[in-house]
Design a protein around this motif. Structure first.
Motif, short mmCIF file in Angstrom:
data_model
loop_
_atom_site.label_atom_id
_atom_site.label_comp_id
_atom_site.label_asym_id
_atom_site.label_seq_id
_atom_site.Cartn_x
_atom_site.Cartn_y
_atom_site.Cartn_z
N HIS A 89 0.84 -1.21 0.00
CA HIS A 89 0.00 0.00 0.00
C HIS A 89 0.87 1.25 0.00
CE1 HIS A 89 -4.20 -1.18 0.62
NE2 HIS A 89 -3.73 -2.26 1.23
N CYS A 90 0.37 2.29 -0.60
CA CYS A 90 1.04 3.60 -0.57
C CYS A 90 1.20 4.05 0.88
CB CYS A 90 0.19 4.61 -1.33
SG CYS A 90 0.79 6.30 -1.19
N GLU A 91 2.30 4.75 1.15
CA GLU A 91 2.57 5.27 2.49
C GLU A 91 1.49 6.26 2.94
OE1 GLU A 91 6.53 6.89 2.70
OE2 GLU A 91 6.06 8.02 4.52
N GLY A 96 -5.68 8.96 2.44
CA GLY A 96 -6.72 8.69 1.45
C GLY A 96 -6.26 8.01 0.17
N CYS A 97 -4.95 7.76 0.00
CA CYS A 97 -4.50 7.08 -1.22
C CYS A 97 -4.76 5.59 -1.09
CB CYS A 97 -3.01 7.32 -1.47
SG CYS A 97 -2.45 6.57 -3.01
N ASP A 98 -5.57 5.03 -1.98
CA ASP A 98 -5.84 3.59 -1.88
C ASP A 98 -5.06 2.80 -2.92
OD1 ASP A 98 -7.21 4.32 -4.10
OD2 ASP A 98 -9.21 4.00 -3.25
N HIS A 99 -4.00 3.39 -3.45
CA HIS A 99 -3.17 2.76 -4.46
C HIS A 99 -2.33 1.63 -3.86
CE1 HIS A 99 -2.01 3.44 -8.62
NE2 HIS A 99 -0.83 2.94 -8.30
N THR A 100 -2.29 0.49 -4.54
CA THR A 100 -1.35 -0.57 -4.19
C THR A 100 -0.51 -0.86 -5.42
OG1 THR A 100 -2.88 -2.32 -4.82
CG2 THR A 100 -2.88 -1.68 -2.51
N GLN A 108 8.63 5.20 -7.35
CA GLN A 108 8.11 6.04 -8.42
C GLN A 108 6.74 6.61 -8.05
OE1 GLN A 108 7.23 4.22 -12.18
NE2 GLN A 108 7.02 6.25 -13.10
N HIS A 109 5.91 5.75 -7.43
CA HIS A 109 4.60 6.24 -7.01
C HIS A 109 4.73 7.32 -5.93
CE1 HIS A 109 0.38 6.41 -5.84
NE2 HIS A 109 0.81 6.33 -4.58
N MET A 110 5.64 7.08 -4.96
CA MET A 110 5.78 8.04 -3.86
C MET A 110 6.20 9.42 -4.36
SD MET A 110 4.71 6.19 -1.51
CE MET A 110 4.71 7.55 -0.40
N ASN A 112 5.18 10.74 -7.02
CA ASN A 112 4.09 11.39 -7.75
C ASN A 112 2.75 11.35 -7.03
OD1 ASN A 112 5.61 11.92 -10.24
ND2 ASN A 112 5.73 9.70 -10.35
N CYS A 113 2.73 10.76 -5.83
CA CYS A 113 1.44 10.58 -5.15
C CYS A 113 0.81 11.93 -4.80
CB CYS A 113 1.62 9.75 -3.88
SG CYS A 113 0.07 9.49 -3.01
N ILE A 114 -0.43 12.13 -5.25
CA ILE A 114 -1.09 13.41 -5.00
C ILE A 114 -1.54 13.55 -3.56
CG2 ILE A 114 -1.89 13.74 -7.37
CD1 ILE A 114 -4.70 12.83 -6.26
ZN LIG Z 1 -0.21 7.22 -3.01
#
Ligand SMILES: [Zn+2]
Ligand SMILES: [Zn+2]
Ligand SMILES: [Zn+2]
Ligand SMILES: [Zn+2]
Length: 180
Positions: A89-91, A96-100, A108-110, A112-114
Motif C-alpha cells: 500500500h502507498c505510504e 486517502g491514497c488507496d493505491h497498491t 516512483q509512485h511516492m 508522484n502521489c497526489i
Molecule cells: Zn499514493
C-alpha cells in the motif's frame, strides 16, 4: 534506536505470508526490509539505513555480536529480487491514497502521489496538507491576510523611523549645538 524505522510495516503489504514476514524481516527494526543488506558473519538481513545507524554507535553485529564494520555487509540482490513483486500500500493510505503496487514501483509512485501532504499544490502553490481538506481559495485568503499584517507592521516601523529622523533634523535647526 528511537525514531529510526526505515523498514516497512508488514501491515502495508497485501497478502504477505507469515513465512515471507520472517524471511524479509530486518534484524534491527523488525519491519519488512527496505534495501536489504546481508551480514558476512551470520547472513542476517538488515535494512541498509538500520545497520548503518546501528554501526554508528556499535562495533558488533546486532544478531551474533561478531565484530562488524559496514564493509562487512553486502547488498542482497537475491532478497531484493524476491521482494520486488510483493504488493504494498502507498505510504499515504492514511491520507486517502488507496493505491497498491509491486514494491519495485513504490518509489516512483511516492514521487508522484497526489496525497503527499508535503506536496506543493499545483494551483495555489502552497503546501497541500490533507487533500480532502485542501482549499486553495481559503489558503490564499489566509496567506494574503498574513502578508497584509506583515506589511502593516513594516509600514508602522518605517513611520517610526521617519518621525525619529524628522525629530532629529528639527533639533538641528532649533538648536544646532544639540547635533554636535
Ligand atoms: Zn499514493
Ligand atoms: Zn530495518
Ligand atoms: Zn552477525
Ligand atoms: Zn491549492
Amino acid at each position: 534506536m528511537p525514531g529510526i524505522m526505515p523498514g516497512f510495516d508488514s501491515k502495508r503489504f497485501v497478502n504477505i505470508t507469515d513465512v515471507q514476514k520472517d524471511d524479509f524481516m530486518c534484524g534491527v527494526c523488525l519491519g519488512i526490509l527496505n534495501n536489504p543488506f546481508a551480514a558476512k558473519c551470520c547472513k542476517q538481513l538488515y535494512c541498509y539505513d538500520c545497520i548503518r545507524e546501528w554501526l554508528s554507535c556499535s562495533t558488533t553485529c546486532p544478531y551474533d555480536r561478531s565484530l562488524m564494520h559496514i564493509s562487512d555487509l553486502k547488498r542482497s540482490d537475491t532478497v531484493a529480487d524476491q521482494m520486488q513483486d510483493l504488493v504494498i500500500h502507498c505510504e499515504y493510505e492514511p491520507y486517502g491514497c488507496d493505491h497498491t503496487m509491486p514494491l519495485k514501483d513504490l518509489s516512483q509512485h511516492m514521487n508522484n502521489c497526489i496525497y503527499d501532504p508535503e506536496r506543493k499544490c499545483g494551483t495555489c502553490g502552497l503546501t497541500m496538507g490533507d487533500i480532502n481538506k485542501h482549499n486553495c481559495i481559503e489558503l490564499l485568503i489566509t496567506e494574503k491576510e498574513r502578508y497584509r499584517r506583515e506589511n502593516l507592521k513594516l509600514q508602522s516601523k518605517l513611520q517610526t523611523y521617519k518621525e525619529q529622523m524628522f525629530e532629529d533634523e528639527r533639533h538641528c535647526w532649533d538648536d544646532p549645538l544639540w547635533c554636535m
